[in-house]
Design an enzyme around this catalytic site. Structure first.
Site, mmCIF file in Angstrom:
data_model
loop_
_atom_site.group_PDB
_atom_site.id
_atom_site.type_symbol
_atom_site.label_atom_id
_atom_site.label_comp_id
_atom_site.label_asym_id
_atom_site.label_seq_id
_atom_site.Cartn_x
_atom_site.Cartn_y
_atom_site.Cartn_z
ATOM 1 N N SER A 28 1.073 -1.396 0.195
ATOM 2 C CA SER A 28 -0.107 -0.123 -0.062
ATOM 3 C C SER A 28 0.615 0.984 -0.698
ATOM 4 O O SER A 28 0.993 2.580 -1.085
ATOM 5 C CB SER A 28 -0.657 0.101 1.238
ATOM 6 N N ARG A 128 -13.351 -7.402 -10.459
ATOM 7 C CA ARG A 128 -13.840 -6.878 -9.912
ATOM 8 C C ARG A 128 -14.559 -5.508 -10.154
ATOM 9 O O ARG A 128 -14.383 -5.031 -10.969
ATOM 10 C CB ARG A 128 -12.701 -6.621 -9.011
ATOM 11 N N ASP A 326 -6.670 -8.304 4.609
ATOM 12 C CA ASP A 326 -5.735 -9.052 3.060
ATOM 13 C C ASP A 326 -5.417 -10.746 3.769
ATOM 14 O O ASP A 326 -4.251 -11.335 3.598
ATOM 15 C CB ASP A 326 -4.685 -8.367 2.925
HETATM 16 C C1 S3P Z 1 -5.276 -0.812 0.049
HETATM 17 C C2 S3P Z 1 -7.272 -1.776 0.706
HETATM 18 C C3 S3P Z 1 -7.311 -2.949 0.885
HETATM 19 C C4 S3P Z 1 -6.435 -4.187 0.705
HETATM 20 C C5 S3P Z 1 -5.475 -3.991 -0.578
HETATM 21 C C6 S3P Z 1 -4.951 -2.911 -0.376
HETATM 22 C C7 S3P Z 1 -4.323 -0.122 -0.184
HETATM 23 O O1 S3P Z 1 -8.301 -2.964 0.179
HETATM 24 O O2 S3P Z 1 -7.677 -5.374 0.857
HETATM 25 O O3 S3P Z 1 -5.058 -4.994 -0.655
HETATM 26 O O4 S3P Z 1 -3.823 -0.001 -0.446
HETATM 27 O O5 S3P Z 1 -5.473 0.666 0.324
HETATM 28 P P1 S3P Z 1 -9.710 -2.412 0.118
HETATM 29 O O6 S3P Z 1 -9.772 -0.546 0.370
HETATM 30 O O7 S3P Z 1 -10.822 -3.039 -1.299
HETATM 31 O O8 S3P Z 1 -10.458 -2.959 1.584
#
Ligand code: S3P
Length: 443
Positions: A28, A128, A326
């Protein structure tokens, strides 16, 4: 992009697992560091960047929109930004590979620039839902031409100047929050995101770190109000990316379930919006210790030591879900060998990740001998009480890195090998995973 060719692999019990390792940079934070550096005027430097396929998709897209992005060493990158408002029209479709984060955050950036971009991705990403970002970004004035069901391939026609919005998140998603905030960077006035359930706050931290005028207020009901002043000027930064707690979770769970193990993972990001997995494992009786706690680049970091533990089943409160969203696949593996019952609920979001993670984990764990009941919004698992699972089966990873790694970890505590039909997706987030696990086993 990883090759279309599946790569099967087999995972047998090996161990005890022992050693000290460093996992790759946080995914992230890596995405965001490239995006914000590309929007600052001048040269930013990033160390510890995750060089996985997902982040490389972001790098390629930012280059296609005008930024100069170069690798200067292992995990070390130099970025020359174009300034907020300076993104250029990409000449070809932006290939996002497997990466939902790249797609949704970049849709936000494009939405408030006067450019048009087409987003494409692999078979997993093309399933998705993108409606969750199309909705707020349409309110700012951007236009979308998406495939049926609001899916990829899709075209975004950005608008400049965009209209500032106040948007209450209908789903607990850091990606949606970040898409709106990133769109707000080039929007006149104040863009507000109202977040009833807190999710990872890396965007807020990093936007403030780059000099954006951003405030966060939590009201009496615990609802966060994030306000960003638009037409921001971002100043270039030097960023050190902490290790990814989501990646650290795999060797940590492997050590916890493998008798005789002791593994230390250094330099792991400990942002409280990400550490639900460690808290829930501790609630199951996991022996985890934290040392060398410090702040790196505005994010808390620590070294985590995990020792083999007799785990006990728990009920996971649904409000913990966003801080371990995750990590459920590998958490289910831990639950499968714990003593007693583990109950999870409120996990509908797991059905729209890189795969339907509730269905895939339930099916895979069942064929290797675990006792799993799949419910609409979670799994109920009756653990083996420390006994190895049977193994001796092949499971599907469905283009999902975390499913592949979870079953590699499960193979650590089975009587017979667990085969995964395709481990190539692991390269999206943790390219060194297999070598690191083999190293811990002394192989
Ligand atoms: C992420 C947010 C999450 C996570 C993804 C990374 C991010 O997704 O599952 O692996 O970097 O903002 P969601 O916002 O769909 O929950």
């Amino acid at each position: 992009m990883h090759s279309a060719q599946p790569r099967p692999a087999s995972f047998s019990p090996r161990g005890p697992l022992r050693g000290t390792i460093k996992v790759p940079g946080d995914k992230s934070i890596s995405h965001r560091s490239l995006m914000l550096s590309a929007l600052a005027i001048g040269e930013s430097r990033v160390a510890g960047l995750l060089e996985g396929e997902d982040v490389l998709s972001t790098a390629a897209a930012m280059r296609a929109m005008g930024a100069t992005i170069e690798r200067t060493g292992e995990g070390e990158w130099r970025i020359h930004g174009v300034g907020v408002g300076g993104l250029l029209q990409p000449q070809a479709a932006l290939d996002m590979g497997n990466s939902g984060t790249s797609t949704r955050l970049l849709m936000g950036l494009v939405a408030s620039h006067a450019i048009t971009a087409t987003f494409i991705g692999d078979a997993s990403l093309s399933k998705r839902p993108m409606g969750r970002v199309i909705d707020p970004l349409s309110l700012i004035g951007a236009e979308f031409n998406a495939s049926p069901g609001g899916r990829l391939p899709l075209m975004v026609r950005g608008i400049c100047p965009a209209v500032p919005i106040s948007y209450r998140l209908p789903v607990a998603s850091a990606q949606v929050k970040s898409a709106v905030l990133l769109a707000g960077l080039n929007t006149p006035g104040i863009t507000e995101v109202i977040e009833p359930v807190p999710t990872r706050d890396h965007s807020e931290r990093m936007l403030a770190g780059f000099g954006a005028d951003l405030t966060v207020e939590t009201d009496g009901d615990g609802v966060r109000h994030i306000r960003l002043v638009g037409e921001a000027e971002l100043k270039p930064q030097t960023i050190e990316v902490p290790g990814d707690p989501s990646s650290a979770a795999f060797p940590v769970v492997a050590a916890l379930i493998t008798p005789g193990s002791e593994v230390t993972v250094t330099h792991v990001g400990m942002n409280p919006t990400r550490t639900g997995i460690f808290k829930m494992l501790e609630a199951m009786g996991a022996d985890l210790t934290y040392s060398n706690e410090r702040i790196v680049g505005g994010e808390p970091v620590a070294d985590i030591t995990a020792r083999h533990s007799n785990l006990t089943g728990i009920e996971v409160p649904p409000d913990v879900a966003p801080s371990m969203i995750d990590e459920f696949p590998v958490f289910f593996v831990a639950a499968s060998v714990a003593q007693g019952r583990t109950v999870t609920s409120g996990l509908d979001e797991l059905r729209v990740k890189e795969s339907d993670r509730l269905a895939l984990m339930a099916a895979g764990l069942t064929v290797i001998g675990a006792k799993v009941e799949e419910r609409e919004d979670g799994l109920v698992i009756d653990g083996s009480g420390g006994e190895p699972l049977e193994g001796a089966a092949t499971v599907a990873s469905a283009l999902d890195h975390r499913i592949a790694m979870s079953f590699a970890v499960a193979g650590q505590h089975c009587y017979h090998a667990v085969s995964v039909d395709d481990v190539s997706p692991i390269a999206t987030s943790f390219p060194t995973f297999e070598a690191m696990m083999a190293g811990l086993a002394g192989a």
